[in-house]
Scaffold this active site. Structure first.
Site, PDB file in Angstrom:
ATOM      1  N   ARG A 129      17.805  -9.013  41.829  1.00  0.00           N
ATOM      2  CA  ARG A 129      18.725  -7.877  41.914  1.00  0.00           C
ATOM      3  C   ARG A 129      18.564  -7.163  43.257  1.00  0.00           C
ATOM      4  O   ARG A 129      17.457  -6.756  43.633  1.00  0.00           O
ATOM      5  CB  ARG A 129      18.416  -6.911  40.765  1.00  0.00           C
ATOM      6  CG  ARG A 129      19.190  -5.629  40.800  1.00  0.00           C
ATOM      7  CD  ARG A 129      20.649  -5.832  40.466  1.00  0.00           C
ATOM      8  NE  ARG A 129      21.383  -4.573  40.552  1.00  0.00           N
ATOM      9  CZ  ARG A 129      22.663  -4.448  40.257  1.00  0.00           C
ATOM     10  NH1 ARG A 129      23.375  -5.515  39.864  1.00  0.00           N
ATOM     11  NH2 ARG A 129      23.248  -3.281  40.340  1.00  0.00           N
ATOM     12  N   TRP A 173       8.546   0.142   1.914  1.00  0.00           N
ATOM     13  CA  TRP A 173       8.313  -0.434   3.239  1.00  0.00           C
ATOM     14  C   TRP A 173       7.472  -1.703   3.160  1.00  0.00           C
ATOM     15  O   TRP A 173       6.544  -1.897   3.955  1.00  0.00           O
ATOM     16  CB  TRP A 173       7.664   0.598   4.182  1.00  0.00           C
ATOM     17  CG  TRP A 173       8.659   1.593   4.627  1.00  0.00           C
ATOM     18  CD1 TRP A 173       8.821   2.858   4.153  1.00  0.00           C
ATOM     19  CD2 TRP A 173       9.692   1.397   5.607  1.00  0.00           C
ATOM     20  NE1 TRP A 173       9.892   3.459   4.770  1.00  0.00           N
ATOM     21  CE2 TRP A 173      10.435   2.575   5.668  1.00  0.00           C
ATOM     22  CE3 TRP A 173      10.053   0.322   6.428  1.00  0.00           C
ATOM     23  CZ2 TRP A 173      11.524   2.729   6.518  1.00  0.00           C
ATOM     24  CZ3 TRP A 173      11.123   0.471   7.278  1.00  0.00           C
ATOM     25  CH2 TRP A 173      11.847   1.674   7.321  1.00  0.00           C
ATOM     26  N   ILE A 174       7.786  -2.554   2.192  1.00  0.00           N
ATOM     27  CA  ILE A 174       6.981  -3.762   2.017  1.00  0.00           C
ATOM     28  C   ILE A 174       7.543  -4.883   2.899  1.00  0.00           C
ATOM     29  O   ILE A 174       8.602  -5.457   2.605  1.00  0.00           O
ATOM     30  CB  ILE A 174       6.929  -4.186   0.529  1.00  0.00           C
ATOM     31  CG1 ILE A 174       6.437  -3.008  -0.325  1.00  0.00           C
ATOM     32  CG2 ILE A 174       6.038  -5.417   0.372  1.00  0.00           C
ATOM     33  CD1 ILE A 174       5.137  -2.354   0.145  1.00  0.00           C
ATOM     34  N   SER A 215       0.578   7.464   5.758  1.00  0.00           N
ATOM     35  CA  SER A 215      -0.732   7.652   6.400  1.00  0.00           C
ATOM     36  C   SER A 215      -1.781   8.107   5.387  1.00  0.00           C
ATOM     37  O   SER A 215      -2.932   7.678   5.428  1.00  0.00           O
ATOM     38  CB  SER A 215      -0.623   8.698   7.519  1.00  0.00           C
ATOM     39  OG  SER A 215       0.202   8.213   8.546  1.00  0.00           O
ATOM     40  N   GLU A 258       0.974  -0.326  10.024  1.00  0.00           N
ATOM     41  CA  GLU A 258      -0.467  -0.620   9.938  1.00  0.00           C
ATOM     42  C   GLU A 258      -1.318   0.494  10.555  1.00  0.00           C
ATOM     43  O   GLU A 258      -2.360   0.241  11.167  1.00  0.00           O
ATOM     44  CB  GLU A 258      -0.763  -2.009  10.531  1.00  0.00           C
ATOM     45  CG  GLU A 258       0.019  -3.080   9.773  1.00  0.00           C
ATOM     46  CD  GLU A 258      -0.562  -4.454   9.838  1.00  0.00           C
ATOM     47  OE1 GLU A 258      -1.756  -4.594  10.083  1.00  0.00           O
ATOM     48  OE2 GLU A 258       0.210  -5.408   9.614  1.00  0.00           O
ATOM     49  N   ASP A 266      -8.011  -3.215   9.223  1.00  0.00           N
ATOM     50  CA  ASP A 266      -8.746  -3.370  10.492  1.00  0.00           C
ATOM     51  C   ASP A 266      -8.375  -4.710  11.130  1.00  0.00           C
ATOM     52  O   ASP A 266      -8.124  -4.794  12.340  1.00  0.00           O
ATOM     53  CB  ASP A 266     -10.268  -3.311  10.262  1.00  0.00           C
ATOM     54  CG  ASP A 266     -10.766  -1.889  10.008  1.00  0.00           C
ATOM     55  OD1 ASP A 266     -10.034  -0.932  10.353  1.00  0.00           O
ATOM     56  OD2 ASP A 266     -11.877  -1.740   9.465  1.00  0.00           O
ATOM     57  N   LEU A 318       0.840  -1.205   0.000  1.00  0.00           N
ATOM     58  CA  LEU A 318       0.000   0.000   0.000  1.00  0.00           C
ATOM     59  C   LEU A 318       0.876   1.257   0.000  1.00  0.00           C
ATOM     60  O   LEU A 318       0.697   2.165  -0.797  1.00  0.00           O
ATOM     61  CB  LEU A 318      -0.901  -0.022   1.248  1.00  0.00           C
ATOM     62  CG  LEU A 318      -1.853   1.149   1.451  1.00  0.00           C
ATOM     63  CD1 LEU A 318      -2.972   1.117   0.403  1.00  0.00           C
ATOM     64  CD2 LEU A 318      -2.489   1.110   2.852  1.00  0.00           C
ATOM     65  N   GLU A 342      -1.226   8.126  15.664  1.00  0.00           N
ATOM     66  CA  GLU A 342      -2.001   9.331  15.298  1.00  0.00           C
ATOM     67  C   GLU A 342      -3.195   8.930  14.415  1.00  0.00           C
ATOM     68  O   GLU A 342      -4.312   9.439  14.583  1.00  0.00           O
ATOM     69  CB  GLU A 342      -1.096  10.339  14.567  1.00  0.00           C
ATOM     70  CG  GLU A 342      -0.056  11.016  15.452  1.00  0.00           C
ATOM     71  CD  GLU A 342       1.139  10.128  15.826  1.00  0.00           C
ATOM     72  OE1 GLU A 342       1.269   9.007  15.278  1.00  0.00           O
ATOM     73  OE2 GLU A 342       1.950  10.559  16.672  1.00  0.00           O
TER      74      GLU A 342
HETATM   75  N1  CAA Z   1     -13.400  -0.344   6.128  1.00  0.00           N
HETATM   76  C1  CAA Z   1     -14.120  -0.165   4.988  1.00  0.00           C
HETATM   77  N2  CAA Z   1     -14.201   1.023   4.330  1.00  0.00           N
HETATM   78  C2  CAA Z   1     -13.541   2.056   4.875  1.00  0.00           C
HETATM   79  C3  CAA Z   1     -12.792   1.955   6.063  1.00  0.00           C
HETATM   80  C4  CAA Z   1     -12.752   0.678   6.704  1.00  0.00           C
HETATM   81  N3  CAA Z   1     -12.053   0.498   7.817  1.00  0.00           N
HETATM   82  N4  CAA Z   1     -12.244   3.154   6.358  1.00  0.00           N
HETATM   83  C5  CAA Z   1     -12.654   4.000   5.402  1.00  0.00           C
HETATM   84  N5  CAA Z   1     -13.435   3.335   4.504  1.00  0.00           N
HETATM   85  C6  CAA Z   1     -14.095   3.893   3.329  1.00  0.00           C
HETATM   86  C7  CAA Z   1     -14.948   5.099   3.711  1.00  0.00           C
HETATM   87  O1  CAA Z   1     -16.226   4.701   4.132  1.00  0.00           O
HETATM   88  C8  CAA Z   1     -14.980   5.886   2.424  1.00  0.00           C
HETATM   89  O2  CAA Z   1     -15.940   5.295   1.574  1.00  0.00           O
HETATM   90  P1  CAA Z   1     -16.930   6.185   0.663  1.00  0.00           P
HETATM   91  O3  CAA Z   1     -16.062   6.763  -0.393  1.00  0.00           O
HETATM   92  O4  CAA Z   1     -17.930   5.214   0.142  1.00  0.00           O
HETATM   93  O5  CAA Z   1     -17.508   7.228   1.560  1.00  0.00           O
HETATM   94  C9  CAA Z   1     -13.611   5.618   1.806  1.00  0.00           C
HETATM   95  O6  CAA Z   1     -13.121   4.400   2.409  1.00  0.00           O
HETATM   96  C10 CAA Z   1     -12.625   6.742   2.074  1.00  0.00           C
HETATM   97  O7  CAA Z   1     -12.529   6.898   3.482  1.00  0.00           O
HETATM   98  P2  CAA Z   1     -11.960   8.233   4.156  1.00  0.00           P
HETATM   99  O8  CAA Z   1     -12.592   9.413   3.479  1.00  0.00           O
HETATM  100  O9  CAA Z   1     -12.113   8.097   5.631  1.00  0.00           O
HETATM  101  O10 CAA Z   1     -10.431   8.189   3.722  1.00  0.00           O
HETATM  102  P3  CAA Z   1      -9.233   9.146   4.139  1.00  0.00           P
HETATM  103  O11 CAA Z   1      -8.480   9.464   2.898  1.00  0.00           O
HETATM  104  O12 CAA Z   1      -9.715  10.267   4.989  1.00  0.00           O
HETATM  105  O13 CAA Z   1      -8.284   8.165   4.951  1.00  0.00           O
HETATM  106  C11 CAA Z   1      -7.395   7.136   6.905  1.00  0.00           C
HETATM  107  C12 CAA Z   1      -8.640   7.576   6.117  1.00  0.00           C
HETATM  108  C13 CAA Z   1      -7.944   6.566   8.207  1.00  0.00           C
HETATM  109  C14 CAA Z   1      -6.436   8.254   7.207  1.00  0.00           C
HETATM  110  C15 CAA Z   1      -6.687   6.015   6.106  1.00  0.00           C
HETATM  111  O14 CAA Z   1      -6.051   6.553   4.958  1.00  0.00           O
HETATM  112  C16 CAA Z   1      -5.669   5.247   6.906  1.00  0.00           C
HETATM  113  O15 CAA Z   1      -6.020   4.345   7.673  1.00  0.00           O
HETATM  114  N6  CAA Z   1      -4.353   5.557   6.714  1.00  0.00           N
HETATM  115  C17 CAA Z   1      -3.300   4.766   7.302  1.00  0.00           C
HETATM  116  C18 CAA Z   1      -2.792   3.799   6.294  1.00  0.00           C
HETATM  117  C19 CAA Z   1      -2.056   2.665   6.952  1.00  0.00           C
HETATM  118  O16 CAA Z   1      -2.489   2.092   7.943  1.00  0.00           O
HETATM  119  N7  CAA Z   1      -0.932   2.289   6.359  1.00  0.00           N
HETATM  120  C20 CAA Z   1      -0.199   1.170   6.831  1.00  0.00           C
HETATM  121  C21 CAA Z   1       0.620   0.633   5.705  1.00  0.00           C
HETATM  122  S1  CAA Z   1       0.523  -1.081   5.546  1.00  0.00           S
HETATM  123  C22 CAA Z   1       1.645  -1.747   6.617  1.00  0.00           C
HETATM  124  O17 CAA Z   1       2.155  -1.113   7.488  1.00  0.00           O
HETATM  125  C23 CAA Z   1       1.788  -3.189   6.409  1.00  0.00           C
HETATM  126  C24 CAA Z   1       3.074  -3.783   6.775  1.00  0.00           C
HETATM  127  O18 CAA Z   1       3.929  -3.944   5.947  1.00  0.00           O
HETATM  128  C25 CAA Z   1       3.237  -4.388   8.099  1.00  0.00           C
END
Ligand code: CAA
Length: 386
Positions: free
Chosen positions: A269, A157-158, A132, A368, A241, A125, A372
């Protein structure tokens, strides 16, 4: 409400604990020092159903519930956080997404090898300029007339990128549509057009390999599109989630290891003629560690239970998962910090694993979704405001 675990849940916890203590704990220091990917241990975890805990047996998994996943993750993370990172990506970010959004053919083709631990899965992603703010991604997917896609761009960062056979990829089809312009794909890293970039030297979870990946005219067949066109962002968020419950469990495992080591140390200790555990300042830290650990575990079990309950009806558990991850990761950082402090010089030394726990804990507040972002998710969901 019943706080007791079922026999099956206790059984998988026991299996995970045995492998963690017999195979993983003895090699943890080596893997941390060298950064060597623990392929053999991952295979053992896979052979025992721990790489696809919630995956039904017909696709090669253990067919267990989300609570079992938490219990197993805690045991593995307690022995070594890096192993639990690889385990969580295989389980939550890879298998979970395909099970939830994939076609029958995709489940058959991609899930079994990963759930059995014969191959490694990854989730792409993040990009160099978007973490974020995931919708700011630039990796580009262009749809062809036959429904296939051509992908160009970079992801960073995969986790498990250097060793992954298959990857769940998110790419932008139409930036003007924002979140609704993103589509998800299943990628086979042995195919032409896929490449790997620089590996990341990391503070902690050093044996979990992390790198950039690149796509140069990589071709995805129409049958390897995951979910519907433009649904990629929702798939990513839904999968995260579940992933956040895994990271909360990982944080609890790391914190438990630090807590248990500290409980032993304060009895042995001595200072000023008495075990340091008899001093009120140490006792206050122990009490606070215990409260934070229990709160983190209960909230994570609640999130896992809610996942199992709501998913049957297609519901969401975003708030519960964010509350669990935020609480557990901040507890892990605080507990490992205090554990190093109580151990003094020995906490700072590589002769004991405390400094490793401290370094490993930090990532749980970052990946993940940062702390914040968890606060943002919780506050938005609670208030309805944006
Ligand atoms: N489940 C289902 N749908 C969801 C959702 C969820 N949890 N959260 C949001 N949506 C949907 C919304 O309902 C919305 O849908 P509609 O267009 O139909 O209204 C759409 O997605 C857009 O949602 P937002 O407007 O809330 O989106 P946003 O741009 O404001 O972003 C955010 C929200 C919470 C900031 C999100 O971008 C986020 O969680 N960012 C963090 C990303 C992240 O966690 N990255 C981690 C990288 S992966 C990693 O770390 C893996 C690894 O290698 C270990």
């Amino acid at each position: 409400m019943d706080f007791r675990f079922t026999e099956e849940q206790l059984m998988i916890q026991d299996v995970a604990r045995r492998i963690a203590q017999e195979k993983i704990a003895p090699t943890a220091e080596h893997h941390d020092a060298t950064g060597e990917f623990p392929l053999e241990n991952i295979r053992t975890l896979g052979e025992n159903g721990l790489m696809g805990i919630e995956v039904p047996a017909e696709y090669g998994g253990a067919g267990m519930d989300p609570i079992s996943y938490v219990l197993a993750m805690v045991e593995v993370a307690k022995a070594d956080a890096a192993h639990s990172t690889i385990m969580s990506v295989n389980n939550s970010l890879f298998c979970n997404g395909i099970l939830k959004f994939g076609t029958e053919a995709q489940k058959q083709k991609y899930v079994r090898a990963i759930a059995e631990g014969r191959e490694i899965g990854a989730f792409a992603l993040t990009e160099p300029q978007s973490g974020s703010d995931a919708t700011a991604m630039r990796c580009k997917a262009v749809r062809q007339d036959d429904g296939s896609y051509v992908i160009n761009g970079k992801k960073s960062w995969i986790t498990s990128g250097p060793v992954a056979k298959y990857i769940v990829l998110f790419a932008m089809e139409d930036a003007a549509k924002g979140a609704r312009g993103i589509t998800a794909f299943l990628v086979d890293t042995t195919q032409p057009g896929f490449g790997r970039g620089k590996t990341e030297p990391k503070l902690g979870i050093r044996a979990s390999a992390t790198c950039e990946i690149e796509f140069h005219d990589y071709h995805v067949a129409a049958e390897d599109v995951l979910g519907a066109q433009g649904e990629g962002f929702k798939i990513a968020m839904g999968v995260l989630d579940a992933g956040r419950i895994g990271i909360a469990s990982q944080a609890i495992g790391i914190a438990t290891a630090a807590y248990e080591a500290t409980l032993d140390y304060i009895k042995d200790r001595k200072a000023f003629g008495a075990p340091i555990g008899t001093f009120q300042m140490t006792q206050a830290k122990i009490a606070d560690m215990k409260c934070k650990l229990d709160a983190a575990l209960l909230l994570t079990l609640r999130a896992a239970w809610t996942k199992g309950d709501t998913e049957k009806n297609g519901g969401r558990f975003s708030t519960e998962a964010a509350v669990a991850k935020l609480t557990a990761s901040e507890a892990a950082m605080w507990i490992t910090h205090q554990a190093v402090q109580i151990h003094g010089g020995m906490g700072y030394s590589k002769e004991m694993p405390l400094e490793r726990y401290f370094r490993d804990a930090k990532i749980t507040e970052i990946y993940e979704g940062t702390s914040e972002i968890q606060r943002l998710v919780i506050a938005r969901n609670e208030s309805g405001l944006r």
